[in-house]
Design a protein around this motif. Structure first.
Motif, PDB file in Angstrom:
ATOM      1  N   ASP A 150     -11.333  54.414 -25.189  1.00  0.00           N
ATOM      2  CA  ASP A 150     -10.966  53.116 -25.764  1.00  0.00           C
ATOM      3  C   ASP A 150      -9.764  53.213 -26.700  1.00  0.00           C
ATOM      4  OD1 ASP A 150     -13.022  51.921 -24.325  1.00  0.00           O
ATOM      5  OD2 ASP A 150     -14.434  52.031 -25.995  1.00  0.00           O
ATOM      6  N   GLN A 196      -9.683  45.219 -20.892  1.00  0.00           N
ATOM      7  CA  GLN A 196     -10.435  44.602 -21.983  1.00  0.00           C
ATOM      8  C   GLN A 196     -11.915  44.747 -21.665  1.00  0.00           C
ATOM      9  OE1 GLN A 196      -8.442  40.736 -21.686  1.00  0.00           O
ATOM     10  NE2 GLN A 196      -7.727  41.042 -23.787  1.00  0.00           N
ATOM     11  N   LYS A 197     -12.693  44.732 -22.709  1.00  0.00           N
ATOM     12  CA  LYS A 197     -14.138  44.805 -22.534  1.00  0.00           C
ATOM     13  C   LYS A 197     -14.686  43.396 -22.355  1.00  0.00           C
ATOM     14  CE  LYS A 197     -14.704  48.969 -25.244  1.00  0.00           C
ATOM     15  NZ  LYS A 197     -15.392  49.613 -26.361  1.00  0.00           N
ATOM     16  N   ALA A 198     -15.759  43.288 -21.618  1.00  0.00           N
ATOM     17  CA  ALA A 198     -16.354  41.977 -21.341  1.00  0.00           C
ATOM     18  C   ALA A 198     -16.748  41.258 -22.630  1.00  0.00           C
ATOM     19  CB  ALA A 198     -17.574  42.142 -20.437  1.00  0.00           C
ATOM     20  N   ASN A 199     -17.191  42.013 -23.628  1.00  0.00           N
ATOM     21  CA  ASN A 199     -17.644  41.406 -24.889  1.00  0.00           C
ATOM     22  C   ASN A 199     -16.536  41.305 -25.933  1.00  0.00           C
ATOM     23  OD1 ASN A 199     -17.407  44.131 -25.343  1.00  0.00           O
ATOM     24  ND2 ASN A 199     -19.286  44.301 -26.550  1.00  0.00           N
ATOM     25  N   ASN A 200     -15.293  41.699 -25.577  1.00  0.00           N
ATOM     26  CA  ASN A 200     -14.190  41.654 -26.532  1.00  0.00           C
ATOM     27  C   ASN A 200     -12.895  41.369 -25.775  1.00  0.00           C
ATOM     28  OD1 ASN A 200     -12.236  42.030 -28.471  1.00  0.00           O
ATOM     29  ND2 ASN A 200     -12.896  44.072 -29.078  1.00  0.00           N
ATOM     30  N   LYS A 201     -12.613  40.119 -25.578  1.00  0.00           N
ATOM     31  CA  LYS A 201     -11.417  39.728 -24.824  1.00  0.00           C
ATOM     32  C   LYS A 201     -10.153  39.759 -25.684  1.00  0.00           C
ATOM     33  CE  LYS A 201     -13.331  38.961 -20.875  1.00  0.00           C
ATOM     34  NZ  LYS A 201     -13.068  39.850 -19.767  1.00  0.00           N
TER      35      LYS A 201
END
Length: 156
Positions: A49, A83-88
């Motif tokens: 990340d 990008q992470k699904a929970n942090n766009k």
């Protein structure tokens, strides 16, 4: 010249010798890639990340410079952003297969250089390593404090 000056001069000299002796092999093996690009690739591979802020802090570059660098690496097909699904909001980077190839070449060179210098390090005792590492840690913390005192933010 006092011992402090000798230590600092010898550190610089040692670093410059390492750069000099490794330079031609690095340049020929990684032709077309700048050191900052290779170091960025290395950080991304070794740190899950990775984002602009982490890269800027690690490589002692501004966020703006890292943004330009990562854009260039994306264009070259060496890294991709995600990008992470929970942090766009936040953008992270990972290597592509082509980027991993560059990383592997760089790691093989480091292994080769380490093997070349092994004869010196084989004679260093644990106590000597501990003393050297302790000095580096103390000096690094001192420099961090001085950077903070001066209000230098490397990530701007």
């Amino acid at each position: 010249m006092n011992k402090q000056e000798q230590v600092m001069m010898n550190f610089r000299d040692l670093f410059n010798k390492l750069v000099w002796i490794n330079k031609s092999k690095m340049e020929s093996s990684l032709k077309g890639y700048k050191p900052s690009e290779v170091h960025c690739i290395e950080f991304i591979e070794k740190n899950v990340d990775s984002n602009v802020t982490k890269l800027a802090e690690s490589l002692y570059m501004t966020k703006g410079a890292i943004s330009k660098l990562t854009k260039k690496l994306i264009e070259k097909g060496l890294i991709e952003d995600y990008q992470k699904a929970n942090n766009k909001k936040e953008v992270f980077f990972r290597l592509t297969e082509q980027g991993r190839t560059i990383y592997d070449i760089h790691e093989k060179l480091h292994t080769e250089f380490q093997e070349r210098d092994e004869s010196v390090f084989n004679h260093v005792t644990e106590e000597q390593y501990d003393k050297m590492l302790n000095f580096i840690e103390v000096y690094s913390k001192h420099l961090d404090t001085e950077i903070n005192k001066q209000g230098l933010d490397l990530t701007k």
